[in-house]
Write a protein that holds these residues in place. Sequence first.
Motif, PDB file in Angstrom:
ATOM      1  N   ALA A   5      24.161  82.592  34.645  1.00  0.00           N
ATOM      2  CA  ALA A   5      24.546  82.360  36.035  1.00  0.00           C
ATOM      3  C   ALA A   5      24.629  80.855  36.219  1.00  0.00           C
ATOM      4  N   GLN A   6      25.504  80.444  37.110  1.00  0.00           N
ATOM      5  CA  GLN A   6      25.733  79.011  37.296  1.00  0.00           C
ATOM      6  C   GLN A   6      26.018  78.731  38.766  1.00  0.00           C
ATOM      7  N   VAL A   7      25.497  77.621  39.239  1.00  0.00           N
ATOM      8  CA  VAL A   7      25.865  77.134  40.562  1.00  0.00           C
ATOM      9  C   VAL A   7      26.486  75.762  40.348  1.00  0.00           C
ATOM     10  N   ARG A   8      27.585  75.537  41.038  1.00  0.00           N
ATOM     11  CA  ARG A   8      28.267  74.256  40.890  1.00  0.00           C
ATOM     12  C   ARG A   8      28.238  73.516  42.212  1.00  0.00           C
ATOM     13  N   PHE A   9      28.235  72.206  42.135  1.00  0.00           N
ATOM     14  CA  PHE A   9      28.265  71.316  43.302  1.00  0.00           C
ATOM     15  C   PHE A   9      27.043  71.509  44.199  1.00  0.00           C
TER      16      PHE A   9
END
Length: 117
Positions: A5-9
Amino acid sequence: MEARAQVRFARHTPMKARRVVDLIRGLPASEAQAVLQFAPQSASETVYKVLSSAIANAEHNFNLDRDTLVVSRAWVDEGPTLKRFRPRAQGRAYRINKRTSHITVIVESREPKGRTR
């Protein structure tokens, strides 16, 4: 099998987010969630959500058991910097850098190690 899972910004500086990610790397997923719930850093809430998303991805997409999941890899990359200006004395202006980060968490299924006495 591993799920990510990834969160950007994310509006956390990468240096401060790395302090939180270093706390959970290598821990079992349930223990990592407990650590993040009580961590005083502000980035721990965002990392908790990313970890929960990775666990949900593992359960839903790969039918993995929640109890066997371990945080195998987790890292923070630097995102784009928002540049702002603060007025100062005598007509000057100072730059303020509002940094962002990309947070990635990978969980994988490992068999729990049996306790030997």
